[in-house]
Design a protein around this motif. Structure first.
Motif, PDB file in Angstrom:
ATOM      1  N   ARG A  26       0.820  -1.211   0.000  1.00  0.00           N
ATOM      2  CA  ARG A  26       0.000   0.000   0.000  1.00  0.00           C
ATOM      3  C   ARG A  26       0.856   1.263   0.000  1.00  0.00           C
ATOM      4  O   ARG A  26       0.544   2.242   0.677  1.00  0.00           O
ATOM      5  N   ARG A  28       1.503   3.109  -2.698  1.00  0.00           N
ATOM      6  CA  ARG A  28       1.128   3.993  -3.800  1.00  0.00           C
ATOM      7  C   ARG A  28       0.263   5.155  -3.297  1.00  0.00           C
ATOM      8  O   ARG A  28      -0.450   5.055  -2.299  1.00  0.00           O
ATOM      9  N   LYS A  29       0.325   6.255  -4.027  1.00  0.00           N
ATOM     10  CA  LYS A  29      -0.533   7.397  -3.736  1.00  0.00           C
ATOM     11  C   LYS A  29      -1.932   7.149  -4.283  1.00  0.00           C
ATOM     12  O   LYS A  29      -2.113   6.462  -5.289  1.00  0.00           O
ATOM     13  N   THR A  30      -2.917   7.727  -3.610  1.00  0.00           N
ATOM     14  CA  THR A  30      -4.277   7.698  -4.115  1.00  0.00           C
ATOM     15  C   THR A  30      -4.561   9.007  -4.831  1.00  0.00           C
ATOM     16  O   THR A  30      -3.725   9.901  -4.899  1.00  0.00           O
ATOM     17  N   ASP A  31      -5.774   9.146  -5.352  1.00  0.00           N
ATOM     18  CA  ASP A  31      -6.183  10.393  -5.983  1.00  0.00           C
ATOM     19  C   ASP A  31      -6.843  11.335  -4.984  1.00  0.00           C
ATOM     20  O   ASP A  31      -7.316  12.405  -5.351  1.00  0.00           O
ATOM     21  N   THR A  39      -1.934  14.655   0.110  1.00  0.00           N
ATOM     22  CA  THR A  39      -2.249  13.485  -0.704  1.00  0.00           C
ATOM     23  C   THR A  39      -2.119  12.220   0.137  1.00  0.00           C
ATOM     24  O   THR A  39      -1.115  12.007   0.813  1.00  0.00           O
ATOM     25  N   GLN A  40      -3.148  11.395   0.098  1.00  0.00           N
ATOM     26  CA  GLN A  40      -3.159  10.182   0.906  1.00  0.00           C
ATOM     27  C   GLN A  40      -2.503   9.018   0.173  1.00  0.00           C
ATOM     28  O   GLN A  40      -2.655   8.861  -1.045  1.00  0.00           O
ATOM     29  N   ALA A  42      -2.345   4.808  -0.102  1.00  0.00           N
ATOM     30  CA  ALA A  42      -3.301   3.726   0.125  1.00  0.00           C
ATOM     31  C   ALA A  42      -3.217   3.226   1.561  1.00  0.00           C
ATOM     32  O   ALA A  42      -4.229   2.861   2.173  1.00  0.00           O
ATOM     33  N   TRP A  46      -6.312   2.835   4.321  1.00  0.00           N
ATOM     34  CA  TRP A  46      -6.561   1.497   4.852  1.00  0.00           C
ATOM     35  C   TRP A  46      -6.434   1.469   6.376  1.00  0.00           C
ATOM     36  O   TRP A  46      -7.302   0.931   7.083  1.00  0.00           O
TER      37      TRP A  46
END
Length: 280
Positions: A26, A28-31, A39-40, A42, A46
């Protein structure tokens, strides 16, 4: 109600191995952005969802708030619980330390730090540890793979002779008054700064010293959040015989006006914090 405090601490401890083991996939960056405009990853989303589900299910927890969500979740009657699910999650990419922060308030959120009845943090370092402050006592635990806790240091207090410091923010963005203080400290103590508040504060608790994420020229209100980071860490450090400040007063005395309110954070040995306030 007191059982709810123990259960909230226990939930975070039991969740810690699962959170740690779930980080690898987890990164990776989310949108999406959190309520603070960051910026959150993953992993942020979670861990927030996992802790929200488990903490709001506790009988005696009435409110839940997280750095990763906009508002307060109403979930019954009882304590207000706050979490920073993954403090220092930007350290996921380079695989450096990070943590989870818990605050338990006996008041409606947002609440003063004086309303805290317990605070704790988990450090995901080479081993997983948990530091818990409650009723004026601080205990450090090792968290085993099954989520059980084994006490390794009871009645934890800051060493009297400070050794380390860690200061956040870009140096050119420091205010002149903090820069003057920083130069004094740099001549006396050893730099230990890893980019995750929990790891840096844990260094201070272990060796004595001072951690700061100061006011900045570009952000005089500070960067860290009072409810999720400033208050719980101040509660831990003060319970361990240290001191905290926002530059003027103990973080625990600061007025709580908004759930995502930011603040400068200074914590460490009492003498070092007194020097900071005297210079300000």
């Amino acid at each position: 109600m007191s059982d709810a405090i123990s259960e909230a601490i226990g939930v975070v401890a039991r969740s810690a191995p699962e959170i740690r083991n779930g980080l690898a996939g987890r990164r990776r960056k989310t949108d999406a952005e959190n309520a603070s405009g960051e910026t959150q990853l993953a992993a942020d989303v979670w861990a927030d969802e996992l802790l929200a589900e488990r903490l709001t299910a506790i009988d005696g927890v009435g409110q839940f708030a997280s750095e990763e969500r906009e508002g307060v979740v109403e979930c019954g009657e009882g304590y207000g619980v706050t979490v920073d699910p993954l403090d220092g999650s930007s350290n996921l990419k380079p695989n450096n330390s990070m943590g989870t922060v818990l605050g338990v308030y006996d008041a409606e959120l947002p609440a003063s730090g004086r309303n805290l009845v317990a605070a704790a943090y988990v450090l995901y370092g080479p081993i997983t540890t948990m530091v818990v402050a409650r009723d004026g006592d601080v205990t450090e635990y090792v968290v085993e793979d099954d989520g059980t806790r084994r006490a390794v240091t009871e009645d934890l207090t800051l060493p009297e002779d400070p050794t380390v410091y860690g200061f956040g923010g870009r140096v050119p963005d420091w205010t002149d008054r903090f820069g003057d203080y920083a130069r004094e400290i740099e001549d006396e103590l050893k730099l230990r700064y890893g980019g995750a508040m929990i790891g840096d504060v844990n260094q201070v608790l272990t060796y004595g010293g001072v951690f700061a994420y100061p006011e900045l020229e570009s952000r005089p209100e500070g960067k860290l959040r009072l409810q999720f980071e400033g208050n719980p860490i101040a509660y831990v450090v003060e319970s361990a015989g240290g001191a905290s400040s926002n530059g003027e007063e103990s973080l625990l005395d600061a007025d709580a006006e908004a759930i995502h309110q930011r603040t400068p954070v200074y914590v460490g040995n009492e003498g070092l914090i007194e020097r900071l306030e005297a210079g300000f």
